[in-house]
Design a protein around this motif. Structure first.
Motif, short mmCIF file in Angstrom:
data_model
loop_
_atom_site.label_atom_id
_atom_site.label_comp_id
_atom_site.label_asym_id
_atom_site.label_seq_id
_atom_site.Cartn_x
_atom_site.Cartn_y
_atom_site.Cartn_z
N GLN A 122 0.81 -1.22 0.00
CA GLN A 122 0.00 0.00 0.00
C GLN A 122 0.85 1.27 0.00
O GLN A 122 0.30 2.37 -0.05
CB GLN A 122 -0.93 0.02 1.21
N GLY A 123 2.16 1.13 0.10
CA GLY A 123 3.03 2.30 0.12
C GLY A 123 3.83 2.39 1.41
O GLY A 123 4.07 1.36 2.08
N PRO A 124 4.26 3.59 1.79
CA PRO A 124 5.05 3.75 3.02
C PRO A 124 4.28 3.24 4.24
O PRO A 124 3.08 3.52 4.38
CB PRO A 124 5.29 5.26 3.10
N SER A 125 4.96 2.50 5.11
CA SER A 125 4.30 1.95 6.30
C SER A 125 4.86 2.52 7.60
O SER A 125 4.16 2.54 8.61
CB SER A 125 4.41 0.43 6.31
N ALA A 126 6.11 2.97 7.61
CA ALA A 126 6.71 3.54 8.82
C ALA A 126 7.92 4.38 8.43
O ALA A 126 8.61 4.07 7.45
CB ALA A 126 7.11 2.44 9.80
N VAL A 127 8.18 5.42 9.21
CA VAL A 127 9.33 6.29 8.97
C VAL A 127 10.01 6.61 10.29
O VAL A 127 9.38 6.59 11.35
CB VAL A 127 8.92 7.61 8.28
N ALA A 128 11.29 6.91 10.21
CA ALA A 128 12.04 7.36 11.38
C ALA A 128 13.32 8.04 10.89
O ALA A 128 13.88 7.67 9.86
CB ALA A 128 12.40 6.20 12.31
N ILE A 129 13.77 9.01 11.63
CA ILE A 129 15.05 9.66 11.38
C ILE A 129 15.94 9.38 12.58
O ILE A 129 15.52 9.52 13.73
CB ILE A 129 14.90 11.18 11.19
N CYS A 130 17.18 8.96 12.32
CA CYS A 130 18.16 8.77 13.38
C CYS A 130 19.33 9.70 13.10
O CYS A 130 20.00 9.58 12.06
CB CYS A 130 18.63 7.32 13.42
N VAL A 131 19.56 10.65 13.98
CA VAL A 131 20.61 11.65 13.80
C VAL A 131 21.78 11.29 14.70
O VAL A 131 21.65 11.27 15.93
CB VAL A 131 20.11 13.06 14.12
N GLN A 132 22.93 11.00 14.09
CA GLN A 132 24.13 10.68 14.86
C GLN A 132 24.96 11.93 15.03
O GLN A 132 25.47 12.50 14.07
CB GLN A 132 24.96 9.60 14.17
N ASP A 133 25.10 12.37 16.27
CA ASP A 133 25.85 13.58 16.61
C ASP A 133 26.97 13.15 17.56
O ASP A 133 26.77 13.04 18.76
CB ASP A 133 24.93 14.60 17.27
N ASN A 134 28.15 12.84 16.97
CA ASN A 134 29.27 12.28 17.73
C ASN A 134 28.83 10.97 18.39
O ASN A 134 28.43 10.05 17.69
CB ASN A 134 29.80 13.30 18.74
N ASP A 135 28.86 10.87 19.73
CA ASP A 135 28.53 9.61 20.38
C ASP A 135 27.04 9.47 20.70
O ASP A 135 26.63 8.48 21.29
CB ASP A 135 29.34 9.45 21.67
N LEU A 136 26.23 10.43 20.28
CA LEU A 136 24.80 10.41 20.57
C LEU A 136 23.99 10.09 19.32
O LEU A 136 24.28 10.60 18.23
CB LEU A 136 24.35 11.76 21.13
N ALA A 137 22.97 9.27 19.48
CA ALA A 137 22.04 8.96 18.40
C ALA A 137 20.65 9.42 18.82
O ALA A 137 20.11 8.96 19.83
CB ALA A 137 22.02 7.46 18.11
N GLY A 138 20.07 10.33 18.05
CA GLY A 138 18.76 10.87 18.38
C GLY A 138 17.70 10.39 17.41
O GLY A 138 17.87 10.48 16.19
N LEU A 139 16.61 9.88 17.95
CA LEU A 139 15.49 9.42 17.12
C LEU A 139 14.50 10.56 16.92
O LEU A 139 14.10 11.22 17.88
CB LEU A 139 14.79 8.24 17.77
N GLN A 140 14.10 10.78 15.66
CA GLN A 140 13.17 11.84 15.31
C GLN A 140 12.05 11.27 14.45
O GLN A 140 12.27 10.34 13.67
CB GLN A 140 13.89 12.93 14.48
N GLN A 141 10.87 11.86 14.55
CA GLN A 141 9.79 11.62 13.60
C GLN A 141 9.48 10.13 13.42
O GLN A 141 9.30 9.65 12.30
CB GLN A 141 10.16 12.23 12.24
N VAL A 142 9.45 9.38 14.49
CA VAL A 142 9.11 7.95 14.41
C VAL A 142 7.59 7.83 14.29
O VAL A 142 6.85 8.14 15.23
CB VAL A 142 9.61 7.18 15.65
#
Length: 259
Positions: A173-193
């Motif tokens: 049916q098309g896109p089913s899930a999205v997420a952004i993972c931003v790696q900033d040095n030793d940190l990983a931030g989850l966005q827009q899940v």
């Protein structure tokens, strides 16, 4: 009304996570009044992109006048006046906001976890997409309540300076899930899940989050962080089950309306 505060040991981590959070979801324009940061992004409803953010508990001079000046800037840009209350705000700020007719909304948790200590075994590995336009269109498709269009979302993603992995799942049916993972040095931030409405509570969110964090860990990230509305009990339970815990809370205030 809950009190948003942090002890002396937590404040340095709060400052760091606030900074990486703004880098992970950059506003179109940013200006400062002392340590108060004004973030404005016309065309996108995100409060994180459109808010006044005090960043020093001791910077409490002329608060009423500064709030009025910020309100005027927001209105000139066609943006709803919004203030972000985190543990970095002056303790007297809520009283000043209330006196000026601002209303406080619900809290958001900032949660964190050690990537070597949480459960990332769910699902298969997923490689991030590099197609910003396709991913932005998928964000709009998956989140049917989203007010911003794909062009605005794409411009924000393109402005992210740290490495950003764009994770997209699709079905017939098309896109089913999205997420952004931003790696900033030793940190990983989850966005827009976001998982498509008809597919929620079927494990897709857990699979996508685990895959994104495995990708970040392979790139050198050691700790993960995310933001989730405290009242979103399903998402909070998922992240707790994966090994995340609350580090601090923040809330938004808006002038003359609920947030």
């Amino acid at each position: 009304m809950a009190t948003i505060a942090a002890d002396g040991k937590t404040l340095p981590l709060v400052r760091r996570l606030e900074a990486v959070g703004f880098r992970a979801w950059p506003a179109k324009t940013v200006s400062f009044d002392g340590s108060w940061q004004l973030r404005i992004t016309p065309g996108h409803p995100s409060k994180r992109l459109n808010s006044l953010v005090p960043l020093d508990p001791f910077d409490s001079r002329d608060m009423t006048e500064r709030l009025r000046q910020a309100e005027a800037r927001f209105l000139a840009e066609g943006v709803t006046p919004t203030v972000r209350q985190s543990p970095l705000c002056p303790p007297a700020l809520p009283e000043a906001l209330t006196a000026e007719g601002w209303l406080r909304g619900s809290e958001t948790h900032v949660m964190g976890a050690d990537l070597d200590a949480i459960d990332l075994t769910h699902g298969m590995d997923h490689l991030p997409s590099h197609d910003i336009r396709r991913f932005s269109e998928a964000c709009v498709s998956v989140d049917d309540g989203r007010e911003a269009d794909a062009e605005v979302i794409g411009s924000i993603i393109a402005a992210i300076e740290p490495t950003a992995g764009l994770f997209l799942l699709e079905d017939a049916q098309g896109p089913s899930a999205v997420a952004i993972c931003v790696q900033d040095n030793d940190l990983a931030g989850l966005q827009q899940v976001v998982v498509r409405k008809d597919l929620r509570r079927q494990g897709l969110g857990r699979e996508l989050v685990a895959g994104a964090l495995r990708w970040a860990r392979l790139r050198g990230a050691r700790k993960a962080w995310l933001q989730v509305i405290a009242a979103n009990h399903g998402a909070v339970a998922l992240y707790r089950d994966m090994g995340f815990s609350v580090i601090y809370d923040y809330a938004y205030w808006r002038k003359g309306e609920d947030t």
